[in-house]
Design an enzyme around this catalytic site. Structure first.
Site, PDB file in Angstrom:
ATOM      1  N   THR A  33      -0.408   5.282  -2.092  1.00 12.58           N
ATOM      2  CA  THR A  33      -0.132   6.183  -3.210  1.00 12.58           C
ATOM      3  C   THR A  33      -0.776   5.653  -4.487  1.00 12.58           C
ATOM      4  O   THR A  33      -1.463   6.389  -5.208  1.00 12.58           O
ATOM      5  CB  THR A  33       1.380   6.372  -3.395  1.00 12.58           C
ATOM      6  OG1 THR A  33       1.913   7.053  -2.249  1.00 12.58           O
ATOM      7  CG2 THR A  33       1.685   7.194  -4.637  1.00 12.58           C
ATOM      8  N   GLN A  76      -3.599   6.488   8.064  1.00 11.59           N
ATOM      9  CA  GLN A  76      -3.073   6.671   9.416  1.00 11.59           C
ATOM     10  C   GLN A  76      -4.038   6.182  10.492  1.00 11.59           C
ATOM     11  O   GLN A  76      -3.609   5.800  11.582  1.00 11.59           O
ATOM     12  CB  GLN A  76      -2.740   8.149   9.653  1.00 11.59           C
ATOM     13  CG  GLN A  76      -1.543   8.656   8.877  1.00 11.59           C
ATOM     14  CD  GLN A  76      -0.234   8.021   9.323  1.00 11.59           C
ATOM     15  OE1 GLN A  76      -0.119   7.483  10.421  1.00 11.59           O
ATOM     16  NE2 GLN A  76       0.766   8.074   8.459  1.00 11.59           N
ATOM     17  N   SER A  79      -3.052   1.106   4.122  1.00 10.52           N
ATOM     18  CA  SER A  79      -1.700   0.657   3.793  1.00 10.52           C
ATOM     19  C   SER A  79      -1.168  -0.242   4.897  1.00 10.52           C
ATOM     20  O   SER A  79      -1.365   0.032   6.086  1.00 10.52           O
ATOM     21  CB  SER A  79      -0.778   1.867   3.614  1.00 10.52           C
ATOM     22  OG  SER A  79       0.508   1.473   3.204  1.00 10.52           O
ATOM     23  N   ALA A  80      -0.461  -1.301   4.504  1.00 12.56           N
ATOM     24  CA  ALA A  80      -0.002  -2.306   5.463  1.00 12.56           C
ATOM     25  C   ALA A  80       1.070  -1.794   6.408  1.00 12.56           C
ATOM     26  O   ALA A  80       1.057  -2.096   7.605  1.00 12.56           O
ATOM     27  CB  ALA A  80       0.522  -3.531   4.707  1.00 12.56           C
ATOM     28  N   HIS A  81       2.025  -1.022   5.891  1.00 11.33           N
ATOM     29  CA  HIS A  81       3.198  -0.716   6.712  1.00 11.33           C
ATOM     30  C   HIS A  81       2.931   0.324   7.789  1.00 11.33           C
ATOM     31  O   HIS A  81       3.805   0.592   8.616  1.00 11.33           O
ATOM     32  CB  HIS A  81       4.379  -0.300   5.827  1.00 11.33           C
ATOM     33  CG  HIS A  81       4.313   1.089   5.276  1.00 11.33           C
ATOM     34  ND1 HIS A  81       5.112   2.110   5.742  1.00 11.33           N
ATOM     35  CD2 HIS A  81       3.565   1.627   4.291  1.00 11.33           C
ATOM     36  CE1 HIS A  81       4.859   3.215   5.063  1.00 11.33           C
ATOM     37  NE2 HIS A  81       3.921   2.951   4.175  1.00 11.33           N
ATOM     38  N   THR A  87       0.185  -9.791 -11.489  1.00 12.38           N
ATOM     39  CA  THR A  87       0.233 -10.882 -10.517  1.00 12.38           C
ATOM     40  C   THR A  87       0.352 -10.313  -9.109  1.00 12.38           C
ATOM     41  O   THR A  87       1.208  -9.472  -8.834  1.00 12.38           O
ATOM     42  CB  THR A  87       1.421 -11.813 -10.811  1.00 12.38           C
ATOM     43  OG1 THR A  87       1.270 -12.358 -12.124  1.00 12.38           O
ATOM     44  CG2 THR A  87       1.498 -12.939  -9.798  1.00 12.38           C
ATOM     45  N   CYS A 140       7.073  10.760   3.193  1.00 13.51           N
ATOM     46  CA  CYS A 140       7.101  10.722   1.733  1.00 13.51           C
ATOM     47  C   CYS A 140       7.605  12.030   1.143  1.00 13.51           C
ATOM     48  O   CYS A 140       7.866  12.121  -0.051  1.00 13.51           O
ATOM     49  CB  CYS A 140       5.708  10.408   1.189  1.00 13.51           C
ATOM     50  SG  CYS A 140       5.103   8.791   1.713  1.00 13.51           S
TER      51      CYS A 140
END
Length: 347
Positions: free
Chosen positions: A71, A143, A163-165, A201, A290
């Site tokens: 996002t 995806q 995206s990691a998840h 950071t 989402c």
């Protein structure tokens, strides 16, 4: 009752490799912008993960800009550019595009001006895979990454979102992958981290998990795990198709993600199906995670030309590497029983 998780396109279980990398990163106390030994150790964790993501995504020589997820990545890559997009894109992409690209009834998108357009690589709801035109400005590969044998350097796109998840990494971390030298103005300004493109950071622990998950996902892909998952998806599709003649299987004639099955049963609301299956021990979804909690017809199916009633009846089942044949057959049996009861009540 043993629960069966069939919502991997929403998010995936954390891989052991990612968990181990994150635990190790928790022991690194330095700020990666600091020049002392502790800071350099934290920076080394990030750079190792950057190399892991680049290797897994076939992006050697490209820039990997870590973000909080796709996002944020969409905002970084798309905001203010006025790129052309389609109604099947994720809401995070649609927010920044001119929605005028035509979509076929099978979910295929036609792009006239690739350099001024964005197009997803695969759809989160239907699983439909797009044939990306050369010279595309941006692709949402969220995806596809980890499920399809793709490489950024083959795609001939300027930027990609990941995206990691979605591949067994932690939530809250992703990346924008860009061709080296691409002009990408920071939206979050400050200390100039991430090559001056994303200040703040860095999430060292999350980034470490992302790198490890990407490496493990690439290994699974090479070992043929998703071919097995595709076979299970097809078993499920055939079982449902044989038992329910009124159900529409969305994008069936298109190339799809190996784990994804989207189907609509007009007259039976998707959110009702989700709740009934949840009570029976199965996790599935109606539309993008989402957008969950919003009782509305699927924007993706609407863009494909389905009427509102049909679009509102769609659900998505998305399998994972740990899904078994027993899981999909039990799901089919349970869903068909509930579909039969629904038809009886509606008669």
């Amino acid at each position: 009752m043993r629960r069966v998780y069939l919502d991997h396109n929403a998010t995936t279980p954390l891989r052991p490799e990612a968990r181990d990398a994150m635990i190790a990163a928790m022991e690194v106390c330095g700020n990666p912008s600091s020049v002392h030994a502790e800071g350099r150790a934290a920076k080394a964790v990030i750079e190792k993960a950057r190399a892991q993501v680049a290797a897994a995504f076939g992006a050697d020589g490209a820039d990997i800009v870590f973000t909080s997820g796709s996002t944020e990545g969409a905002a970084l890559a798309l905001e203010g550019r006025g790129l052309h997009g389609a109604g099947i894109e994720h809401d995070a992409v649609r927010a920044w595009t001119v929605e005028d690209l035509p979509v076929s009834s099978q979910g295929a998108v036609t792009v006239a001006d690739p350099a001024r357009s964005t197009l997803q690589l695969a759809n989160s709801e239907t699983g439909v895979i797009q044939a990306l035109p050369k010279g595309l400005a941006v692709t949402d590969a969220t995806q596809a990454f980890g499920k399809l044998p793709i490489a950024f350097n083959w795609l001939d796109v300027q930027m990609a979102l990941v995206s990691a998840h979605k591949l067994g990494g932690p939530k809250g971390v992703g990346a924008v992958v860009t061709k080296r030298g691409t002009d990408l103005e920071a939206r979050i300004k400050g200390g100039g981290q991430e090559m001056g493109r994303r200040s703040g950071t860095e999430n060292v622990i999350g980034i470490a998990g992302f790198g490890a998950a990407a490496e493990a996902a690439a290994r699974d892909l090479a070992n043929g795990i998703w071919e097995t998952v595709a076979e299970l998806r097809n078993i499920l599709e055939k079982a449902l198709e044989a038992g329910s003649k009124s159900t529409i299987f969305v994008g069936k004639d298109q190339d799809r993600l190996p784990n994804t099955l989207c189907f609509a049963t007009p007259g039976w609301k998707g959110e009702t199906q989700v709740m009934q299956m949840d009570l029976s021990g199965f996790a599935i979804s109606a539309g993008s995670a989402c957008s969950s909690g919003k009782v509305r017809a699927s924007a993706v199916l609407t863009a494909m030309g389905y009427d509102e009633a049909t679009a509102a009846s769609a659900v998505r089942v998305s399998l994972g590497p740990e899904t078994s044949e027993e899981d999909v057959l039990r799901f089919a049996e349970t869903w068909l029983e509930k579909e039969k009861k629904h038809r009886a009540r509606a008669a």
